[in-house]
Design a protein around this motif. Structure first.
Motif, short mmCIF file in Angstrom:
data_model
loop_
_atom_site.label_atom_id
_atom_site.label_comp_id
_atom_site.label_asym_id
_atom_site.label_seq_id
_atom_site.Cartn_x
_atom_site.Cartn_y
_atom_site.Cartn_z
N ASP A 9 0.83 -1.20 0.00
CA ASP A 9 0.00 0.00 0.00
C ASP A 9 0.87 1.26 0.00
OD1 ASP A 9 -2.31 -1.51 0.00
OD2 ASP A 9 -2.58 -1.41 2.18
N LYS A 12 2.20 1.77 -3.46
CA LYS A 12 1.14 2.30 -4.33
C LYS A 12 0.99 3.80 -4.12
CE LYS A 12 -1.55 -2.00 -4.50
NZ LYS A 12 -2.80 -2.68 -4.06
N GLN A 13 1.01 4.23 -2.86
CA GLN A 13 0.90 5.66 -2.55
C GLN A 13 2.09 6.43 -3.11
OE1 GLN A 13 0.07 6.67 1.56
NE2 GLN A 13 0.87 8.74 1.31
#
Length: 408
Positions: A9, A12-13
């Motif tokens: 995550d 992805k950010q």
């Protein structure tokens, strides 16, 4: 080494927004070593670099880009190289020369390393099956994952096996009132996004090292707030608005010289009904000799300007940039920064700076921040436009080879 879903995550950010908490990437130290991201000035955030954007654009999906980042970690790379070596062994045993050539081409610098370690290759499962399924849809040892594995290892081969990766230099935080600090070489810029900061006005500038893609409203601190300067504060705080405002500001200053050509932003008459949200604006440069040169679209000009400034767009592809600019231009017209002229007396429909905003550019706030501190951006827009026009002229009228008289 094990990774939680939080690491995926965080990556992805990083690929979407350009920065993430440094603590969330603590288990991936190689990303900093190879210059895929740098720590922020306060050491609290990991900030993406142009090297990471190049990696993102090399691969077909963000999932493979994340896999490529993970592949830089030694333990993961060794496990995946072992599988890739086994697949190369299979191609050799099958005498699949074409397949072997394609694999070596995809692997790049990494191919030499794998060819040296072919005997160690095997198709045993790795300890990373959980995130392999997330990124490759199947564990890495499965045949269907092989093309992705080659691409991932090949995309990072120059950084790792080619030893081209090196730590980047941290940049200062973006300052909403200081273009000289914002438009630095190595800075990343998010693509235009209306939803980036939501719809509510922001009263404080969020600390960041990335140029925002938002054009949401911006309310300056109460101690500085003056209604007549609201648009200038907004333009300075919103990078895309600033850049587009600089375009028409440069256009006005250039035209005022009256002896060295000019820049025109024209709209195709067939798009007249879309004038306030144009799908594309044409850039026309008039040379000092009076020749009009159609160079291309406004989006193309902005990409050229960003390239000259050393600012990289944080996006897998720059295609479609003109369509992304349309809603920003609509807001600029509504807020009387840009002005649309439908054309008359032989002039084509075009855009210019709004007189009200033009006046603001020469008052105290605008003169200092938008005019003086942004002068390198203004100069880059001008020089980039002139160079583009020269290139177009050369393409349209290439120099002729010298002619020699025949002698008997």
């Amino acid at each position: 080494m094990s990774f939680t879903p939080a690491v995926l995550d965080a990556l992805k950010q990083l690929l979407t927004l350009g920065e993430v908490s440094q603590a969330k990437l603590a288990d991936l130290p190689t990303g900093t070593t190879l210059g895929l991201w740098t720590p922020s000035a306060d050491q609290q955030r990991a900030v993406a670099t142009p090297a990471l954007v190049r990696l993102l654009r090399t691969l077909p999906t963000s999932a493979e880009a994340i896999a490529a980042i993970l592949s830089c970690e030694p333990e993961i790379r060794q496990a995946w190289q072992r599988i890739a070596s086994a697949r190369l062994q299979e191609l050799g045993q099958q005498r699949d020369a074409a397949g072997l050539c394609d694999a070596i081409s995809a692997l790049g610098f990494c191919a030499t390393k794998l060819l040296e370690t072919l005997p160690q290759g095997n198709l045993d499962a790795t300890p990373f099956a959980a995130f392999e399924r997330n990124l490759f849809e199947v564990p890495a040892e499965q045949a269907i994952a092989t093309p992705k594995l080659y691409r991932v290892l090949g995309a990072t081969a120059a950084l790792v096996e080619g030893r081209q990766g090196k730590p980047g230099t941290p940049l200062p935080n973006v300052d909403p009132l200081n273009p000289a600090q914002n438009w630095l070489k190595g800075r990343l810029m998010q693509p235009p996004r209306a939803e980036m900061d939501g719809n509510a006005p922001q009263k404080q500038w969020r600390t960041t090292s990335i140029l925002s893609g938002s054009w949401a409203d911006y309310t300056p601190p109460d101690t500085e707030e003056r209604p007549e300067l609201a648009e200038m504060y907004w333009v300075l705080a919103r990078p895309w608005c600033f850049l587009l405002a600089q375009i028409v500001f440069t256009q006005e200053a250039w035209a005022a010289e009256r002896i060295s050509g000019e820049l025109a932003l024209e709209l195709d008459p067939s798009n007249g009904s879309l004038a306030y949200r144009p799908p594309q604006i044409s850039v026309v440069i008039t040379s000092p000799e009076g020749n009009e040169i159609l160079c291309g679209s406004l989006g193309e000009l902005l990409l050229r300007v960003l390239q000259q400034l050393g600012v990289e767009l944080l996006t897998p592809s720059v295609e479609g940039i003109d369509a992304q600019l349309a809603p920003v231009i609509e807001v600029l017209i509504q807020r009387q920064v840009w002005q649309f002229n439908p054309g008359a007396g032989g002039y084509r429909p075009h855009y210019t700076i709004h007189p009200i905003f033009s006046d603001t550019c020469y008052r105290a706030l605008g003169s200092k921040y938008f005019n003086r501190l942004a002068s390198p951006v203004t100069a880059t827009i001008r020089s980039t436009s002139e160079q583009w026009a020269k290139e177009r002229q050369m393409t349209a009228h290439p120099p002729q080879a010298p002619r020699f008289a025949m002698t008997s």
